[in-house]
Scaffold this active site. Structure first.
Site, PDB file in Angstrom:
ATOM      1  N   THR A 124      20.678  13.361  15.065  1.00 18.34           N
ATOM      2  CA  THR A 124      21.719  12.371  15.513  1.00 18.34           C
ATOM      3  C   THR A 124      21.173  10.998  15.878  1.00 18.34           C
ATOM      4  OG1 THR A 124      21.695  13.103  17.770  1.00 18.34           O
ATOM      5  CG2 THR A 124      23.609  13.987  16.251  1.00 18.34           C
ATOM      6  N   LEU A 146      23.179  12.264   3.617  1.00 12.90           N
ATOM      7  CA  LEU A 146      22.144  13.102   3.392  1.00 12.90           C
ATOM      8  C   LEU A 146      22.447  14.516   3.885  1.00 12.90           C
ATOM      9  CD1 LEU A 146      19.157  10.615   3.873  1.00 12.90           C
ATOM     10  CD2 LEU A 146      19.323  12.375   2.077  1.00 12.90           C
ATOM     11  N   HIS A 166      11.005  -5.058   6.268  1.00 13.60           N
ATOM     12  CA  HIS A 166      10.740  -5.167   4.851  1.00 13.60           C
ATOM     13  C   HIS A 166      11.733  -5.907   3.966  1.00 13.60           C
ATOM     14  CE1 HIS A 166       8.637  -1.132   5.552  1.00 13.60           C
ATOM     15  NE2 HIS A 166       7.851  -1.978   5.259  1.00 13.60           N
ATOM     16  N   ASP A 183      25.642  15.775   4.625  1.00  9.90           N
ATOM     17  CA  ASP A 183      26.421  16.199   3.793  1.00  9.90           C
ATOM     18  C   ASP A 183      26.017  17.063   2.539  1.00  9.90           C
ATOM     19  OD1 ASP A 183      28.236  15.231   5.471  1.00  9.90           O
ATOM     20  OD2 ASP A 183      29.240  13.752   4.138  1.00  9.90           O
ATOM     21  N   ALA A 184      24.792  16.418   2.037  1.00  4.20           N
ATOM     22  CA  ALA A 184      24.201  17.017   0.919  1.00  4.20           C
ATOM     23  C   ALA A 184      23.247  18.344   1.067  1.00  4.20           C
ATOM     24  CB  ALA A 184      23.397  15.765   0.166  1.00  4.20           C
ATOM     25  N   VAL A 217      19.606  16.233   9.316  1.00  2.00           N
ATOM     26  CA  VAL A 217      19.478  14.878   9.753  1.00  2.00           C
ATOM     27  C   VAL A 217      20.010  15.111  11.445  1.00  2.00           C
ATOM     28  CG1 VAL A 217      20.415  12.914   9.324  1.00  2.00           C
ATOM     29  CG2 VAL A 217      20.347  14.279   7.592  1.00  2.00           C
TER      30      VAL A 217
HETATM   31  N1  ACO Z   1     -15.496 -19.418  -4.391  1.00  2.00           N
HETATM   32  C1  ACO Z   1     -14.313 -19.559  -4.885  1.00  2.00           C
HETATM   33  N2  ACO Z   1     -13.269 -18.530  -4.703  1.00  2.00           N
HETATM   34  C2  ACO Z   1     -13.751 -17.485  -3.848  1.00  2.00           C
HETATM   35  C3  ACO Z   1     -14.942 -17.605  -3.463  1.00  2.00           C
HETATM   36  C4  ACO Z   1     -15.974 -18.590  -3.563  1.00  2.00           C
HETATM   37  N3  ACO Z   1     -17.029 -18.495  -3.067  1.00  2.00           N
HETATM   38  N4  ACO Z   1     -15.237 -16.189  -2.569  1.00  2.00           N
HETATM   39  C5  ACO Z   1     -13.846 -15.730  -2.725  1.00  2.00           C
HETATM   40  N5  ACO Z   1     -13.055 -16.321  -3.572  1.00  2.00           N
HETATM   41  C6  ACO Z   1     -11.785 -16.137  -3.856  1.00  2.00           C
HETATM   42  C7  ACO Z   1     -11.633 -14.871  -4.811  1.00  2.00           C
HETATM   43  O1  ACO Z   1     -11.773 -15.009  -6.233  1.00  2.00           O
HETATM   44  C8  ACO Z   1     -10.090 -14.655  -4.491  1.00  2.00           C
HETATM   45  O2  ACO Z   1      -9.315 -15.386  -5.366  1.00  2.00           O
HETATM   46  P1  ACO Z   1      -8.090 -14.679  -6.053  1.00  2.00           P
HETATM   47  O3  ACO Z   1      -7.147 -14.360  -4.909  1.00  2.00           O
HETATM   48  O4  ACO Z   1      -7.532 -15.844  -6.830  1.00  2.00           O
HETATM   49  O5  ACO Z   1      -8.160 -13.531  -6.848  1.00  2.00           O
HETATM   50  C9  ACO Z   1      -9.782 -15.264  -2.970  1.00  2.00           C
HETATM   51  O6  ACO Z   1     -10.874 -15.990  -2.637  1.00  2.00           O
HETATM   52  C10 ACO Z   1      -9.548 -14.018  -1.950  1.00  2.00           C
HETATM   53  O7  ACO Z   1     -10.578 -13.144  -1.715  1.00  2.00           O
HETATM   54  P2  ACO Z   1     -10.456 -11.602  -1.916  1.00  2.00           P
HETATM   55  O8  ACO Z   1     -11.434 -10.929  -1.087  1.00  2.00           O
HETATM   56  O9  ACO Z   1     -10.219 -11.355  -3.253  1.00  2.00           O
HETATM   57  O10 ACO Z   1      -8.876 -11.168  -1.454  1.00  2.00           O
HETATM   58  P3  ACO Z   1      -8.304 -10.963   0.042  1.00  2.00           P
HETATM   59  O11 ACO Z   1      -9.404 -11.144   1.079  1.00  2.00           O
HETATM   60  O12 ACO Z   1      -7.157 -11.708   0.320  1.00  2.00           O
HETATM   61  O13 ACO Z   1      -7.904  -9.527   0.212  1.00  2.00           O
HETATM   62  C11 ACO Z   1      -6.277  -7.948   0.162  1.00  2.00           C
HETATM   63  C12 ACO Z   1      -7.203  -8.877  -0.662  1.00  2.00           C
HETATM   64  C13 ACO Z   1      -7.322  -6.791   0.750  1.00  2.00           C
HETATM   65  C14 ACO Z   1      -5.380  -7.172  -0.787  1.00  2.00           C
HETATM   66  C15 ACO Z   1      -5.918  -8.484   1.561  1.00  2.00           C
HETATM   67  O14 ACO Z   1      -5.194  -9.546   1.312  1.00  2.00           O
HETATM   68  C16 ACO Z   1      -4.938  -7.614   2.309  1.00  2.00           C
HETATM   69  O15 ACO Z   1      -5.312  -6.756   3.005  1.00  2.00           O
HETATM   70  N6  ACO Z   1      -3.826  -7.872   2.320  1.00  2.00           N
HETATM   71  C17 ACO Z   1      -2.606  -6.701   2.975  1.00  2.00           C
HETATM   72  C18 ACO Z   1      -2.131  -5.994   2.163  1.00  2.00           C
HETATM   73  C19 ACO Z   1      -1.233  -4.998   2.886  1.00  2.00           C
HETATM   74  O16 ACO Z   1      -1.163  -5.058   4.044  1.00  2.00           O
HETATM   75  N7  ACO Z   1      -0.574  -4.087   2.049  1.00  2.00           N
HETATM   76  C20 ACO Z   1       0.185  -2.811   2.725  1.00  2.00           C
HETATM   77  C21 ACO Z   1       1.329  -3.272   2.713  1.00  2.00           C
HETATM   78  S1  ACO Z   1       2.575  -2.053   3.385  1.00  2.00           S
HETATM   79  C22 ACO Z   1       2.191  -1.998   4.894  1.00  2.00           C
HETATM   80  O17 ACO Z   1       1.127  -2.705   5.581  1.00  2.00           O
HETATM   81  C23 ACO Z   1       2.978  -1.288   5.783  1.00  2.00           C
END
Ligand code: ACO
Length: 576
Positions: free
Chosen positions: A297, A288, A269, A290-291, A295
């Site tokens: 080891t 943590l 991150h 101490d508080a 926790v």
């Molecule tokens: N013509 C023009 N533009 C188009 C067309 C078309 N025919 N079709 C789609 N688009 C555009 C959309 O308008 C969109 O535009 P924008 O980004 O400007 O809004 C773009 O294409 C992307 O399409 P979307 O379906 O809106 O977005 P995406 O497929 O990127 O999905 C999401 C979004 C779900 C958030 C994805 O990016 C994702 O899963 N990201 C990972 C997030 C993640 O992992 N979060 C957790 C973090 S914490 C952890 O993992 C531990």
């Protein structure tokens, strides 16, 4: 709901930006939990309307789709959670629009990479208006047995293994969404399971959640997973020291290995790097401890520490372990079952003239590229699609002559042309040339319109549509100008920066090249070209071309002596 509890078994959400898999996972979770209503009340897909079919257990349901946030909120006033799956480019604007809706109480933002200044604005707006923001960059959260956000806790198998389909006694909060799954498993192994779980999000601190859990009677103990870097864990240290937490807290701050590296290491991150002694995992673990937190080891000893704490609560009579239930099985999807060889399903249609499943479509076994590269004519295509063989050129030329001679029988017998021309195709492409591709695409997005001619289900930047390449090659060789096509390619360059599959597709290529043909030939005035587009000649071209195939399919069915077709009723969703 107890103070501090965000979700219940009747909570319903609006899901922004249609993504089939996470919605289906939410509905499968609902079914496992024995919810009466699906947790997704409606879907918002800008520019779209109607219904999306999804499964609720074995039953197929139609979830309403709305073009705008406002329309969805008006249609589902009791759905108070907004789950935002917009990309990082659109998430802030749509989240703010949702926060401004009086019916929305909680907004969860999944996208990573939302600008920090936008996030700050969202958080302060939410705080001022007594609303909750979960995310951005979150997998979400879960109230075991009641409600879950999107992909939280992963697959259904994992959810079952972690017993998340019914509430346990442990409140869990983590600074890492990725580590949550591991911890759901650990907690399920040594306790009666999770009551509430999730990752801490930018607008909240670890102590916010622990104090929230402290108020929820169902939560009997808490588990916290912190990480090196930042000072968030000290907010919890303070709360513990001030005696604000009455339930046992088991904590571990990961990243103790950072000391083994000579120079500073950036872990997964953004904030996960030691910014000095106080921010080291060791210092935070000690503070943590101490508080008053339990926790261990090492991370390996965390499971034991959770187990001991839980068993002590059981011994003291503070926890009566929950009665186990067996969740209902989630039926396997037909596609998956077929792929694994478990079931076979009869098809309803036989077709022998064309196949569009491979790299490129084939007419009677002949690939599209051969048809173009070998200079086949319309007569040859008819020969393949109707007669299923390559007739000699004198035959196919004769077919072409017949078509040419019968193409028109004069104005008195002309058919109802208007029914096949629709006002679609290309208008915006023509009028757009004054705009940059960026302005054009974003302008369309504002209107809720996905650019026609852009996007493919299978084809992508690295797996181009051969038909598009063939058309482009032809135009480059023979057309005096390809300015519209070049513009379409610039649009494609921009849309490809958003997603890999937003390529110029065959309709887009034909649309733009058709305009090049009209304008490059010098035989049409600007006004005439506008009119041709307006009337829908391009659709006429598609209708004419398709007719050949449609007629071919008719002949194919008759040749195969296929009986009267009756669509299987189990393939119909009967709904109101
Ligand atoms: N013509 C023009 N533009 C188009 C067309 C078309 N025919 N079709 C789609 N688009 C555009 C959309 O308008 C969109 O535009 P924008 O980004 O400007 O809004 C773009 O294409 C992307 O399409 P979307 O379906 O809106 O977005 P995406 O497929 O990127 O999905 C999401 C979004 C779900 C958030 C994805 O990016 C994702 O899963 N990201 C990972 C997030 C993640 O992992 N979060 C957790 C973090 S914490 C952890 O993992 C531990």
């Amino acid at each position: 709901m107890a103070t501090g509890q965000i979700f219940s078994k009747t909570t319903q959400a609006l899901f922004y930006n249609y993504k089939q898999l996470p919605i289906q996972r939410m509905l499968d979770f609902d079914f496992l939990c024995g919810r009466e209503t699906p947790s997704v009340a409606g879907i918002i897909n800008p520019g779209s309307d109607g219904f999306q079919k999804l499964f609720f257990g074995q039953e197929e349901i139609a979830i309403p789709v709305h073009p705008t946030i406002e329309a969805a909120c008006n249609a589902h006033p009791t759905a108070d959670v907004f789950i935002n799956f917009a990309s990082f480019r659109s998430a802030a604007a749509s989240s703010m629009a949702a926060l401004k809706q009086p019916t929305i109480r909680v907004v969860a933002i999944i996208a990573e990479g939302v600008p920090e200044s936008d996030t700050k604005q969202l958080i302060s707006y939410a705080k001022a208006n007594n609303k909750v923001i979960i995310g951005p960059a979150t997998v979400g959260g879960i109230q075991a047995g009641a409600f879950k956000i999107g992909d939280t806790a992963g697959t259904i198998d994992n959810i079952i293994q972690c017993k998340l389909y019914r509430p346990g006694s442990v409140g869990f909060v983590s600074k890492s969404g990725g580590m949550s799954n591991e911890m759901y498993n650990t907690i399920a192994r040594v306790t009666d399971g999770i009551a509430i779980g999730g990752d801490v999000f930018p607008g909240s601190t670890l102590s916010d959640h622990i104090l929230r859990f402290n108020n929820i009677p169902q939560v009997k103990m808490m588990v916290v997973l912190g990480e090196l870097g930042g000072r968030d864990e000290y907010s919890l240290v303070e709360a513990l020291k001030q005696g604000k937490v009455q339930k046992p807290v088991v904590a571990w701050v990961s990243g103790t290995c950072a000391r083994l590296f000579k120079s500073e290491v950036q872990f997964g991150h953004a904030g996960a790097k030691s910014g000095g002694e106080l921010e080291s995992a060791q210092a935070k673990n000690q503070a943590l401890r101490d508080a008053g937190a339990v926790v261990p080891t090492s991370y390996e000893a965390l499971e034991g520490a959770i187990k001991d704490t839980f068993e002590k609560l059981v011994e003291d009579g503070k926890i009566s372990p929950v009665t186990e239930i067996t969740p209902p099985p989630i039926p396997e999807d037909l596609k998956t079952a077929i792929k694994s060889g478990k079931v076979r399903a009869p098809t309803h249609i036989i077709s022998t003239i064309s196949d569009d499943r491979g790299e490129e479509p084939c007419y009677a076994g002949v690939p599209m590229s051969t048809i173009i590269e070998q200079g086949f004519g319309v007569g040859d295509v008819i020969s393949l699609l109707w007669f299923k063989r390559s007739l000699p050129r004198y035959c196919t030329q004769f077919i072409e002559m017949c078509i040419m001679l019968c193409a028109d029988h004069g104005p008195c017998v002309s058919g109802a042309h208007n029914s096949i021309v629709t006002a679609r195709a290309g208008k915006d492409l023509v009028s757009s040339l004054g705009l940059t591709p960026y302005e054009f695409v974003e302008g369309m997005k504002k209107k809720g319109i996905r650019v026609p001619g852009i996007g493919h289900r299978i084809k992508s930047r690295d797996n181009r549509d051969k038909r598009v390449q063939l058309l482009q090659k032809y135009a480059h060789t023979h057309f005096p100008s390809v300015k519209y096509m070049e513009y379409a390619v610039q649009v494609e360059t921009y849309t490809l920066s958003k997603a890999n599959n937003l390529v110029l597709n065959v309709d887009g290529a034909i649309g733009s090249l058709f305009l090049d043909l009209l304008s490059g030939s010098g035989m049409f005035s600007k006004q005439e070209i506008d009119e041709i587009v307006e009337i829908g000649y391009l659709n006429g071209l598609f209708v004419l071309a398709r007719s050949i195939g449609l007629i071919g399919h008719t002949f194919d069915q008759k040749r195969l002596k296929q009986p009267l077709y009756r669509h299987p009723w189990e393939d119909v969703l009967y709904t109101k």
